[in-house]
Design a protein around this motif. Sequence first.
Motif, short mmCIF file in Angstrom:
data_model
loop_
_atom_site.label_atom_id
_atom_site.label_comp_id
_atom_site.label_asym_id
_atom_site.label_seq_id
_atom_site.Cartn_x
_atom_site.Cartn_y
_atom_site.Cartn_z
N ASN A 228 2.67 44.35 -9.36
CA ASN A 228 3.97 44.95 -9.66
C ASN A 228 3.86 46.28 -10.39
OD1 ASN A 228 6.83 43.48 -9.30
ND2 ASN A 228 5.20 41.94 -9.28
N ILE A 229 2.72 46.52 -11.03
CA ILE A 229 2.54 47.74 -11.83
C ILE A 229 2.69 49.02 -11.00
CG2 ILE A 229 0.90 49.06 -13.23
CD1 ILE A 229 -0.14 46.39 -14.32
N PRO A 230 2.02 49.14 -9.82
CA PRO A 230 2.13 50.40 -9.07
C PRO A 230 3.56 50.78 -8.68
CG PRO A 230 0.29 49.10 -8.25
CD PRO A 230 1.05 48.22 -9.20
N MET A 231 4.44 49.81 -8.48
CA MET A 231 5.82 50.14 -8.09
C MET A 231 6.56 50.82 -9.23
SD MET A 231 6.89 46.91 -5.68
CE MET A 231 6.35 45.62 -6.78
N VAL A 237 6.06 58.36 -11.86
CA VAL A 237 5.58 59.63 -11.30
C VAL A 237 6.75 60.47 -10.81
CG1 VAL A 237 4.28 60.66 -9.38
CG2 VAL A 237 3.28 58.80 -10.70
N LEU A 238 7.71 59.84 -10.14
CA LEU A 238 8.89 60.57 -9.69
C LEU A 238 9.66 61.16 -10.87
CD1 LEU A 238 10.17 58.15 -6.89
CD2 LEU A 238 9.21 60.43 -6.56
N ALA A 302 -2.59 47.46 2.52
CA ALA A 302 -2.75 47.96 3.88
C ALA A 302 -1.55 48.82 4.28
CB ALA A 302 -2.92 46.79 4.86
N TYR A 303 -0.34 48.39 3.92
CA TYR A 303 0.86 49.16 4.27
C TYR A 303 0.96 50.43 3.44
CZ TYR A 303 5.44 49.62 6.48
OH TYR A 303 6.49 50.05 7.25
N MET A 304 0.44 50.36 2.23
CA MET A 304 0.38 51.57 1.39
C MET A 304 -0.46 52.64 2.08
SD MET A 304 -1.09 51.85 -2.49
CE MET A 304 -1.40 53.44 -3.27
N ASN A 431 6.33 53.02 0.33
CA ASN A 431 6.88 54.13 -0.44
C ASN A 431 5.99 54.51 -1.61
OD1 ASN A 431 9.29 52.92 1.04
ND2 ASN A 431 10.19 54.74 0.15
N VAL A 432 5.37 53.49 -2.23
CA VAL A 432 4.42 53.77 -3.32
C VAL A 432 3.29 54.63 -2.79
CG1 VAL A 432 2.69 52.73 -4.84
CG2 VAL A 432 4.96 51.69 -4.63
N GLY A 433 2.81 54.32 -1.59
CA GLY A 433 1.75 55.12 -0.99
C GLY A 433 2.18 56.56 -0.75
#
Length: 489
Positions: A228-231, A237-238, A302-304, A431-433
Amino acid sequence: MSASNGIKILSFSGNTRILHLSWIAFFITFVIWFNHAPLLAAMRETMGLTDQQIKTLLILNVALTIPARIIIGMLVDSFGPKRIYSFLLMVSALLCFGFAAAQNFEQLAIMRFLLGFSGAGFVIGIRMISEWYPARQAGIAQGIYGGWGNFGSAGAAISLPTIALLFGGDDGWRYAVASTGVLAFVYSFIYYFSTHDTPKGSTYFKPKKSGALEISSKKDFVLYLIMNIPMYAALAVLTWKLSPSNINMLEAGVTNTIYIILASLYLFQAFRMYQVNAHVFKTEVPEIERYEFSQVAVLNLAYMVTFGSELAIISMLPLFFMDTFNLSPAGAGLVASIFAGLNLIMRPAGGWISDKFGRKRSLVVIMFGLILGYAMMSQIDASWSLPMAIVVTIFCSLFVNAGNGAVFAVVPLIKRRLTGQIAGMTGAYGNVGGVTFLTVLSFVSSEIFFLVIGGAAIFVFLATVLILKEPSNKMTEVLPDGTVQVIET
């Protein structure tokens, strides 16, 4: 016309009817999500927007989509795709009208931020299609849904400038945006009255608890916290991009407040995760109800790398070709459009390959091809011929877009009653990617940018080989009365 796996594309009955109705709904949400992009020049002229304000609108458009996909995933599992898709279309329509009526930049920014919610529509159809198609057809069905629906961004680019010209005048862009709202509003009723959550006689399995994804062990709980952290980090970042140290849309105090809110939301979400899953620290989850969260984590990553890199590539590729080969903006845009355009064919192809040759094997091979593709793209420079650069770009795009389809050929086969939430989390990682790779691009050269994506793909390739398991041909779900139902996949 029918696919080799039995999907009759030209039919409009049975599960094919649901497929067509769902990809059209997704197509419309993508038209809305990107309805501003082809009209930015007109908006800039009529409203006197600066380049900095234009960039801000682009950033705001993707910000809300990350948490929105998680929220929509929870809602669709609890209330069903029929209701939630119709609801999302109607809300998106009202937000379109608000964006079209905006009188200053602040109003545009607020409405554009809220319209990021439309980007969550993708998640809803994943659950709907998984209810109507068996696993042997799920890959290509999900690929058609995702690939054809994704074409909505291209549909907006093709149609909306013409619609704006037909209305004419300074307000032409407003009517064009509003027309997408009218389309969504009308289709919300069509979708509601034309679909069902499941085929007749089938059970729609719902989560036992809401507010967080159910997991099966203490180890999975820790991994869930980490994933959950990267989200939240992507949203931070935004925020940083909007801060005084970058485009200076937000004041320092507001920026710091948002950071505190994001940290608080993560802690609150962690608490809700514990509330939903406290039982795993006291008793062992019955074998029949377990699934491995590590499988979800691999699909997220993988989706990232696949969809996330696609979002980043289509943002930078026109300028890259224009600068490298001295092309005109129109010529560079045409060449770069190949990358995203292949999604129309290759996302369904990735799903079909997964159906035909196995989920894990297909994703491993596709990820290896993606690594090669980005390694070759990192070598493109002015010494190359343009045709050769285009060939390499197409090669890379084939694997990137096929990877999108292969990932979501697996997602519905993890745990049926949690499909919406799993799809929401995996979709959010796309979207995170995009945010991650575009942030990298702001600090490094294009060559290093491509190599960073390739390096991330190597990590995912190894995780897929070592961790991902081929889904079983059967899933079990427990009804509220304790009855065990076996679902043939």
